[in-house]
Write a protein that holds these residues in place. Structure first.
Motif, PDB file in Angstrom:
ATOM      1  N   TRP A   1      50.863  -7.386  30.437  1.00  0.00           N
ATOM      2  CA  TRP A   1      51.356  -8.419  31.348  1.00  0.00           C
ATOM      3  C   TRP A   1      50.412  -9.605  31.304  1.00  0.00           C
ATOM      4  O   TRP A   1      49.191  -9.443  31.240  1.00  0.00           O
ATOM      5  CB  TRP A   1      51.464  -7.898  32.777  1.00  0.00           C
TER       6      TRP A   1
ATOM      7  N   PHE B   1      55.166   2.319  37.205  1.00  0.00           N
ATOM      8  CA  PHE B   1      56.430   1.668  36.841  1.00  0.00           C
ATOM      9  C   PHE B   1      57.515   2.056  37.838  1.00  0.00           C
ATOM     10  O   PHE B   1      58.295   1.208  38.297  1.00  0.00           O
ATOM     11  CB  PHE B   1      56.843   2.070  35.427  1.00  0.00           C
TER      12      PHE B   1
ATOM     13  N   PRO C   1      56.155  -0.383  29.651  1.00  0.00           N
ATOM     14  CA  PRO C   1      55.358  -1.519  29.165  1.00  0.00           C
ATOM     15  C   PRO C   1      54.012  -1.563  29.883  1.00  0.00           C
ATOM     16  O   PRO C   1      53.947  -1.400  31.104  1.00  0.00           O
ATOM     17  CB  PRO C   1      56.213  -2.745  29.540  1.00  0.00           C
ATOM     18  N   THR C   2      52.945  -1.792  29.144  1.00  0.00           N
ATOM     19  CA  THR C   2      51.602  -1.838  29.740  1.00  0.00           C
ATOM     20  C   THR C   2      50.882  -3.142  29.445  1.00  0.00           C
ATOM     21  O   THR C   2      49.657  -3.213  29.484  1.00  0.00           O
ATOM     22  CB  THR C   2      50.751  -0.652  29.244  1.00  0.00           C
TER      23      THR C   2
ATOM     24  N   ARG D   1      60.334  -6.068  37.780  1.00  0.00           N
ATOM     25  CA  ARG D   1      61.237  -6.959  37.040  1.00  0.00           C
ATOM     26  C   ARG D   1      62.424  -6.191  36.451  1.00  0.00           C
ATOM     27  O   ARG D   1      63.524  -6.725  36.350  1.00  0.00           O
ATOM     28  CB  ARG D   1      60.456  -7.665  35.926  1.00  0.00           C
ATOM     29  N   HIS D   2      62.192  -4.949  36.050  1.00  0.00           N
ATOM     30  CA  HIS D   2      63.277  -4.126  35.510  1.00  0.00           C
ATOM     31  C   HIS D   2      64.368  -3.917  36.558  1.00  0.00           C
ATOM     32  O   HIS D   2      65.565  -3.960  36.249  1.00  0.00           O
ATOM     33  CB  HIS D   2      62.721  -2.783  35.050  1.00  0.00           C
TER      34      HIS D   2
ATOM     35  N   ASN E   1      56.221  -4.785  35.604  1.00  0.00           N
ATOM     36  CA  ASN E   1      57.392  -4.616  34.735  1.00  0.00           C
ATOM     37  C   ASN E   1      58.464  -3.759  35.403  1.00  0.00           C
ATOM     38  O   ASN E   1      59.663  -3.978  35.183  1.00  0.00           O
ATOM     39  CB  ASN E   1      56.971  -4.023  33.398  1.00  0.00           C
TER      40      ASN E   1
ATOM     41  N   ALA F   1      50.304  -3.761  35.062  1.00  0.00           N
ATOM     42  CA  ALA F   1      51.366  -4.237  34.170  1.00  0.00           C
ATOM     43  C   ALA F   1      52.622  -3.391  34.313  1.00  0.00           C
ATOM     44  O   ALA F   1      53.743  -3.913  34.352  1.00  0.00           O
ATOM     45  CB  ALA F   1      50.880  -4.223  32.722  1.00  0.00           C
TER      46      ALA F   1
END
Length: 332
Positions: free
Chosen positions: A323, A137, A320-321, A175-176, A172, A168
């Motif tokens: 997608w 992440f 988050p895991t 995108r964050h 994420n 994933a």
């Protein structure tokens, strides 16, 4: 000879050199299965290094099998061979062993089993998972914050649960940090094929990806070559690739899967083997999980990533895991 308990395979430390509390560990036998080569420069080598660290630190005797194809029937056969020698613990390295370990553990109820990066349990079976999604992440955040083209990539090989979770988490993270960034994601089907990984990476670079996160093993070399040729940067995983190829890697989602083997062995030696449980190791254990960042990364980006790392380590932010979305296909 791997897989058998013999003098060459077991170079345990002398009992006098061990702490008193661990001297009894010299009698423990640990057998490990690697569905790949232990010198792959990636996940399998990290696991092997963890096994050897357990040998030197804890005085256990170790044996291993390597190079087994990641197919359930072949993994199960290799696990039966290892368990047949009646070690104290059989460690199957990698989530691709989930089904095989579940089956074989039931056949050998007097032998303890562990799957690293796994999600299976039983009366004599535990899983130990290094949470590579934590550092993945952060890798996504760094990619989202530093991309110049607005397009970044992700590459992996085999679709196993930890790899899917890591993908994933990375997406994420991108995108964050940068909701408008485009992410190209590919599972090529092979962790070790350099010709294939070079072709995939080159195609992503042609599609304007300027940073690619690679979750590969021996096949990482091909992606490195493509990045050099295409003037793209890369984020590695498992180990600190910024020290290995500093001109290519801007960061590395460090996730030492070898820590899972070490922890499992230590729990066995110290009488707290976690049968029926899944033990997780995340950013709160920086010796196992962290994002390493190259000096070239701007200080403000580093600060943002480090602030999020603290939130994740304190479990104030849940990575988050999951997608779902379109994937980047292997080039013809």
């Amino acid at each position: 000879m791997p897989g058998s308990f013999h003098r060459r395979g077991f170079l345990a430390l002398a009992a006098a050199a061990l702490p008193t509390s661990l001297r009894a560990a010299a009698t423990h036998k640990i057998a490990a299965l690697f569905a790949g080569k232990v010198d792959d420069g990636g996940f399998m080598q990290a696991g092997y290094d963890g096994l050897k660290l357990a040998e030197s630190r804890l005085g256990v005797a170790v044996a291993f099998e390597q190079g087994v194809a990641p197919r359930p029937e072949e993994l199960a056969a290799a696990l039966r061979k290892l368990a047949g020698n009646r070690p104290d613990l059989v460690i199957a390295h990698g989530g691709q062993n989930n089904a095989a370990a579940k089956t074989v553990a039931a056949e050998f109820p007097d032998v303890r089993f562990v799957v690293t990066q796994g999600n299976v349990t039983g009366s004599n079976l535990a899983s130990y998972e290094v949470l590579q999604e934590h550092s993945a992440f952060l890798a996504g955040m760094l990619a989202g914050l530093t991309t110049r083209t607005g397009v970044v990539g992700h590459m992996s090989g085999i679709r196993v649960t930890p790899g899917l979770k890591g993908r994933a988490a990375y997406l994420n993270g991108v995108r964050h940090a940068n909701p408008t960034a485009q992410v190209l994601t590919n599972f090529s089907g092979n962790q070790d094929d350099n010709a294939l990984s070079k072709k995939v990476a080159a195609a992503m670079i042609a599609a304007k990806a300027d940073i690619i996160f690679t979750m590969l093993n021996a096949g990482r070399t091909g992606a490195i070559e493509a990045c050099r040729d295409g003037d793209a940067k890369q984020i590695g995983n498992v180990r600190d690739w910024t020290l290995v190829e500093p001109e290519v890697f801007v960061a590395s989602a460090f996730a030492d899967a070898g820590q899972a083997l070490l922890n499992a062995t230590q729990d066995l030696v110290q009488g707290r083997f976690a049968a029926g449980q899944i033990r997780q190791i995340g950013l709160e254990s920086p010796e196992a999980v962290r994002l390493t960042i190259a000096p070239s990364v701007p200080a403000d980006v580093r600060s943002k990533v480090e602030a999020m790392a603290a939130e994740i380590a304190a479990r104030r932010f849940e990575v988050p895991t999951e997608w779902q979305g379109e994937e980047f296909q292997n080039p013809a």
